[in-house]
Design an enzyme around this catalytic site. Structure first.
Site, PDB file in Angstrom:
ATOM      1  N   ASP A 158     -89.580  77.873  47.656  1.00  0.00           N
ATOM      2  CA  ASP A 158     -88.700  76.755  47.335  1.00  0.00           C
ATOM      3  C   ASP A 158     -87.361  76.930  48.053  1.00  0.00           C
ATOM      4  O   ASP A 158     -87.300  77.549  49.119  1.00  0.00           O
ATOM      5  CB  ASP A 158     -88.512  76.692  45.812  1.00  0.00           C
ATOM      6  N   HIS A 195     -82.781  73.514  42.975  1.00  0.00           N
ATOM      7  CA  HIS A 195     -84.154  73.066  42.736  1.00  0.00           C
ATOM      8  C   HIS A 195     -85.083  74.255  42.490  1.00  0.00           C
ATOM      9  O   HIS A 195     -85.858  74.279  41.531  1.00  0.00           O
ATOM     10  CB  HIS A 195     -84.623  72.252  43.942  1.00  0.00           C
ATOM     11  N   SER A 228     -92.350  67.882  41.461  1.00  0.00           N
ATOM     12  CA  SER A 228     -91.853  69.257  41.625  1.00  0.00           C
ATOM     13  C   SER A 228     -91.708  69.953  40.288  1.00  0.00           C
ATOM     14  O   SER A 228     -91.896  71.166  40.177  1.00  0.00           O
ATOM     15  CB  SER A 228     -90.493  69.253  42.327  1.00  0.00           C
TER      16      SER A 228
END
EC number: 3.4.21.-
Length: 476
Positions: free
Chosen positions: A173, A214, A398
Site C-alpha cells: 500500500d 490509506h 480498499s
C-alpha cells in the site's frame, strides 16, 4: 496506475446474473486423535482412559484389570468408574484391551470439552459519543451486517492462535505507520502489533513510512491492536504484518513496483497478501504480465492474494483482483447492500464491509434508495503525519479487501483446514461459509456473499470440497 481512493459513482444496474457453483460443503467424519471439532485444541487428555465397571465387580478385579493393561489407577469419578493413567500413545490400545475384559462395562479416552461462549466485546474506546459505542463505530466487525468478529476470535483462541497469531500478512500500500521514523510517527494503536521485514519499493528504503494514511487504515482493519483501551480493533489482531510500500504519497504506483512488492512478500513467507489497489478497468491482462506472474509466484509459495474490485461503480472487476487466483472483494454498506461505488460483475468472488451509500438495486430489498451509510473507522492520520485519530470519509473496496485478508489469516490460524492449507482451500472455505446476499446462489453482484469470519473459522462448520481449477466458477 492503480489508485486506492474512493470515487463518486453513477446509479447501479438492476440485480441480475447468477454464477455457477465453485464450492460445496461436505459433512466429514470426526477424527479420533485430534480436535478439529474442538477448535484445534487437544481432543483428549493425554495418557488417560476412563473405565466403567459392571455392577458387582470388586476392587480386586478392578485392580487386576488395570495391572493387566499396564495402567496406574487415578481418580474415581464414581463407585464404578476409574481414570487410568497409561503411557503416551497407548490410549487406543489400552481401550481395546479393556473392552474385551470381563467385568468392564465400557472403556474410552478422556475427551476435553471447551466453553462455547464468545469473547466479550473488547475495551477499545472507539469514538466518544458515537451511537452504540464501539459496536456502532465498528459495525463492520460487530453489527448484524458485519463479519462476525467475536465468534472468529473465540474460534482461533480455542485453537491456540489468538487473533490469528503465527500468520504473516503483507500489506502492499502507501506504507504503514508502524514505527517512528523521523517526523513520521507510529500509530498509537499499533503498539502491540507485530511487524517484520518492512520495505519501501517507491524510495528503495528498508524503512517504510506512510505519507498518505490509506495504508495505515488498511493495516488497521487487519491488525490494529485490540483490547488495549485505545482506538478501535483489528480483525486479525494477533498476526504479524509485513509493511510494503508500493504506492506513493498520492496513492499511485506502477505495475513493475507492485510486482516487486508481491514477490518480496512471497519470499518473506507471507501467507496472505492484501492489495487494496486497482488499475483502470480498461487495463487488460496482457498489459500487466509481470504482476500476474508475481501473483502466480506468490500463489505457488502458499500465499492467499486478496484484491479490491475497484471503485468505479462498473460491471467489471479491475485488475489485479480480476486475476483468477486472486480473491476479488466488492464492498457492502451497513445495510448489507452493495455500495454505490463498488465494481461487480463476472469475476467477483465475495463482498465485505466497505461503507458508504447503498447502490440502487430494485430487486434487493436490503438496498434503500438514498441511504447514506456509515464509514469504516480505523486509526490513521487526521490532518498530518503527527496526529492520529479515527477520521471519517474512509469507504471503498480498499476498505473491504482487508476484511477478507484478515479472515484468510484467521482461517489459516484456526487450522480448520489442517496445518498447511493451500490458497485454493482457504479461498473455497471463505466462499462456502459466506452469508448469501441478493438473489439465491452466487451472483455477479455479491459473488458468494458477505464474508463471515466466524463461520469460516468454526470447527463445527463442515469443510468445503473445492472443484478442480478447470471447473471453478467465476471465469475471468
Amino acid at each position: 496506475m492503480p489508485t486506492p481512493h474512493p470515487h463518486r459513482h453513477p446509479a447501479r444496474r438492476r440485480l441480475t446474473g447468477v454464477l455457477s457453483a465453485a464450492c460445496v460443503a461436505l459433512g466429514l467424519g470426526v477424527g479420533s486423535a485430534t480436535a478439529a471439532s474442538n477448535g484445534g485444541a487437544p481432543a483428549y487428555v493425554p495418557g488417560e482412559v476412563v473405565v466403567g465397571y459392571e455392577s458387582g465387580t470388586g476392587s480386586g478385579a478392578r485392580a487386576a484389570a488395570a495391572k493387566a493393561v499396564g495402567a496406574r489407577a487415578g481418580t474415581a469419578p464414581s463407585t464404578r468408574t476409574r481414570v487410568l493413567h497409561v503411557k503416551p500413545g497407548k490410549v487406543r490400545a489400552t481401550v481395546a484391551k479393556l473392552r474385551r475384559m470381563p467385568g468392564v462395562a465400557y472403556a474410552a479416552p478422556n475427551p476435553i470439552a471447551r466453553a462455547s461462549q464468545e469473547p466479550a466485546m473488547p475495551d477499545d474506546v472507539g469514538i466518544r459519543g458515537f451511537p452504540g459505542g464501539l459496536a456502532g463505530v465498528q459495525w463492520n466487525f460487530f453489527g448484524p451486517n458485519g463479519v462476525n468478529a467475536l465468534a472468529a476470535w473465540g474460534n482461533v483462541a480455542a485453537a491456540g492462535a489468538p487473533g490469528g497469531r503465527g500468520v504473516r500478512v503483507a500489506v502492499l500500500d502507501t506504507g504503514v505507520a508502524y514505527r517512528n521514523v523521523g517526523r513520521f510517527k507510529r500509530s498509537p494503536d499499533f503498539a502491540n502489533t507485530k511487524f517484520v521485514a518492512p520495505y519501501d519499493f517507491v524510495d528503495g528504503r528498508r524503512e517504510v513510512v506512510d505519507r498518505n494514511g490509506h495504508g495505515t487504515h488498511v493495516a488497521g482493519t487487519i491488525a490494529e491492536s485490540t483490547n488495549n483501551r485505545i482506538g478501535v480493533t483489528g480483525l486479525a489482531w494477533g498476526v504479524t504484518v509485513i509493511p510494503i510500500r508500493v504506492l506513493d504519497s498520492n496513492g499511485y504506483g506502477d505495475a513493475a513496483t507492485i510486482a516487486k512488492g508481491i514477490r518480496y512478500a512471497a519470499r518473506h513467507n507471507a501467507k496472505v497478501i492484501n492489495l487494496s489497489l486497482e488499475f483502470s478497468t480498461s487495463v487488460r491482462a496482457s498489459e500487466i504480465p509481470d504482476i500476474l506472474a508475481a501473483i502466480r509466484y506468490a500463489n505457488k509459495r502458499g500465499a492467499v492474494v486478496v484484491g479490491s474490485t475497484g471503485n468505479e461503480g462498473e460491471a467489471r472487476v479491475a485488475y489485479p483482483a480480476r486475476a483468477g487466483i486472486v480473491i476479488s472483494v466488492g464492498a457492502t454498506t451497513d445495510n448489507a447492500c452493495l455500495a454505490s461505488y463498488s465494481n461487480d460483475g463476472v469475476g467477483l468472488d465475495i463482498v465485505a464491509p466497505g461503507g458508504g451509500n447503498d447502490a440502487q438495486l430494485a430487486q434487493d430489498p436490503a438496498c434503500v434508495a438514498g441511504h447514506r451509510g456509515r464509514d469504516i473507522y480505523q486509526m490513521t492520520y487526521t490532518n498530518s503525519v503527527r496526529r492520529f485519530g479515527l477520521p471519517s470519509g474512509y469507504h471503498g473496496t480498499s476498505m473491504a479487501a482487508p476484511h477478507v485478508s484478515a479472515t484468510a489469516a484467521l482461517v489459516i490460524a484456526s487450522k480448520v483446514l489442517g496445518a498447511r492449507p493451500t490458497p485454493a482451500q482457504v479461498e473455497c472455505r471463505i466462499k462456502a461459509t459466506a452469508r448469501r446476499l441478493g438473489i439465491p446462489g452466487p451472483n455477479r453482484i455479491y459473488g458468494w456473499g458477505l464474508v463471515d469470519a466466524g463461520a469460516a473459522t468454526s470447527p463445527t462448520v463442515a469443510s468445503p470440497s473445492c472443484m478442480s481449477r478447470a471447473a471453478r466458477a467465476n471465469p475471468r
